[in-house]
Design an enzyme around this catalytic site. Sequence first.
Site, mmCIF file in Angstrom:
data_model
loop_
_atom_site.group_PDB
_atom_site.id
_atom_site.type_symbol
_atom_site.label_atom_id
_atom_site.label_comp_id
_atom_site.label_asym_id
_atom_site.label_seq_id
_atom_site.Cartn_x
_atom_site.Cartn_y
_atom_site.Cartn_z
ATOM 1 N N GLY A 1 -13.666 16.917 -7.979
ATOM 2 C CA GLY A 1 -12.613 16.295 -8.626
ATOM 3 C C GLY A 1 -11.456 17.090 -8.770
ATOM 4 O O GLY A 1 -10.737 16.965 -9.689
ATOM 5 N N ASN B 1 -6.435 5.151 -3.166
ATOM 6 C CA ASN B 1 -7.330 6.067 -2.827
ATOM 7 C C ASN B 1 -6.458 7.206 -2.471
ATOM 8 O O ASN B 1 -5.343 6.848 -1.629
ATOM 9 C CB ASN B 1 -8.243 5.356 -1.644
ATOM 10 C CG ASN B 1 -9.241 6.305 -1.077
ATOM 11 O OD1 ASN B 1 -9.924 7.084 -1.735
ATOM 12 N ND2 ASN B 1 -9.389 6.408 0.194
ATOM 13 N N HIS C 1 -6.753 10.052 0.992
ATOM 14 C CA HIS C 1 -7.642 10.419 2.172
ATOM 15 C C HIS C 1 -6.921 11.366 2.838
ATOM 16 O O HIS C 1 -5.517 11.580 2.980
ATOM 17 C CB HIS C 1 -7.479 9.126 3.217
ATOM 18 C CG HIS C 1 -8.330 9.291 4.175
ATOM 19 N ND1 HIS C 1 -9.646 9.396 4.319
ATOM 20 C CD2 HIS C 1 -7.957 9.464 5.612
ATOM 21 C CE1 HIS C 1 -10.316 9.568 5.572
ATOM 22 N NE2 HIS C 1 -8.961 9.609 6.264
ATOM 23 N N GLY D 1 -10.892 -3.036 4.378
ATOM 24 C CA GLY D 1 -11.305 -2.043 5.370
ATOM 25 C C GLY D 1 -11.339 -0.645 4.987
ATOM 26 O O GLY D 1 -10.677 -0.565 4.122
ATOM 27 N N VAL D 2 -12.146 0.101 5.553
ATOM 28 C CA VAL D 2 -12.380 1.618 4.977
ATOM 29 C C VAL D 2 -11.185 2.433 5.552
ATOM 30 O O VAL D 2 -10.515 2.394 6.594
ATOM 31 C CB VAL D 2 -13.743 2.277 5.413
ATOM 32 C CG1 VAL D 2 -13.764 3.799 5.026
ATOM 33 C CG2 VAL D 2 -14.852 1.474 5.033
ATOM 34 N N ASP D 3 -10.449 3.111 4.430
ATOM 35 C CA ASP D 3 -9.215 4.033 4.696
ATOM 36 C C ASP D 3 -8.042 3.150 5.361
ATOM 37 O O ASP D 3 -7.294 3.449 6.125
ATOM 38 C CB ASP D 3 -9.623 5.062 5.405
ATOM 39 C CG ASP D 3 -10.612 6.056 4.556
ATOM 40 O OD1 ASP D 3 -10.491 6.032 3.532
ATOM 41 O OD2 ASP D 3 -11.429 6.612 5.462
ATOM 42 N N GLU E 1 -2.107 17.134 -1.439
ATOM 43 C CA GLU E 1 -2.941 16.051 -2.228
ATOM 44 C C GLU E 1 -2.681 16.076 -3.584
ATOM 45 O O GLU E 1 -2.261 15.164 -4.342
ATOM 46 C CB GLU E 1 -4.585 16.060 -1.928
ATOM 47 C CG GLU E 1 -4.877 15.973 -0.347
ATOM 48 C CD GLU E 1 -6.432 15.797 -0.351
ATOM 49 O OE1 GLU E 1 -7.076 15.072 -1.325
ATOM 50 O OE2 GLU E 1 -6.908 16.412 0.627
#
Length: 195
Positions: A18, A114, A116, A150-152, A181
Amino acid sequence: MTKPAAKPRVAILISGDGSNMVALIEASRAADCPYEVVLVLSNNPDAGGLAKAAALGVPALVLDHRPHGKDRQAHERLIDAALREAGAEYVALAGYMRVLTPLLVEAWAGRMLNIHPALLPKYPGLNTHQRALDAGDAEAGCTVHLVTAGVDEGPILGQARVAVLPGDTAATLAARVKAEEHRLYPAALARLVAG
Ligand code: GAR
């Protein structure tokens, strides 16, 4: 004095440490930040991020996926209900390591993002840093994107780049990317909610 306008409400989904969640919450405490974090939700009861969320005064909830076996949608229905119960308007995946079904993706289309650890479209999936090193890439980085089926995949909201240095390992590269990030995610979320 007039009451400040309510800020868009964000829920964060985690599975692990986290650290991005902490960055999002800490950024939200700035007066000029356009979002507030109302819920942290983990599929993993042992996620280190749960105690960090509680220490930061954000409600933290566990919805373990394991009792649902292969029925991903049963688990996601509970997540969706918890998000709505908390009044969330946006959902930030922050190291949430479950692949989502269309149930959640479609319910939160345009409002779920998200982070990544790669410069998408390069290296979706896992082991991104080792793959960048194996390919001899001169740079690596991270991407914030809207979540689609779709993933990522999904429209990119922002990227940050770091140079790959001589002697880098997956661990040293991951650490430098992680620092980026923590800057990128709050900024990209702020831009999204501010329209
Ligand atoms: C982060 O590096 C994030 O980019 C990655 O997991 C890590 C979570 O760290 N996410 C993915 O790989 C998703 N495909 P954190 O729990 O300390 O934020």
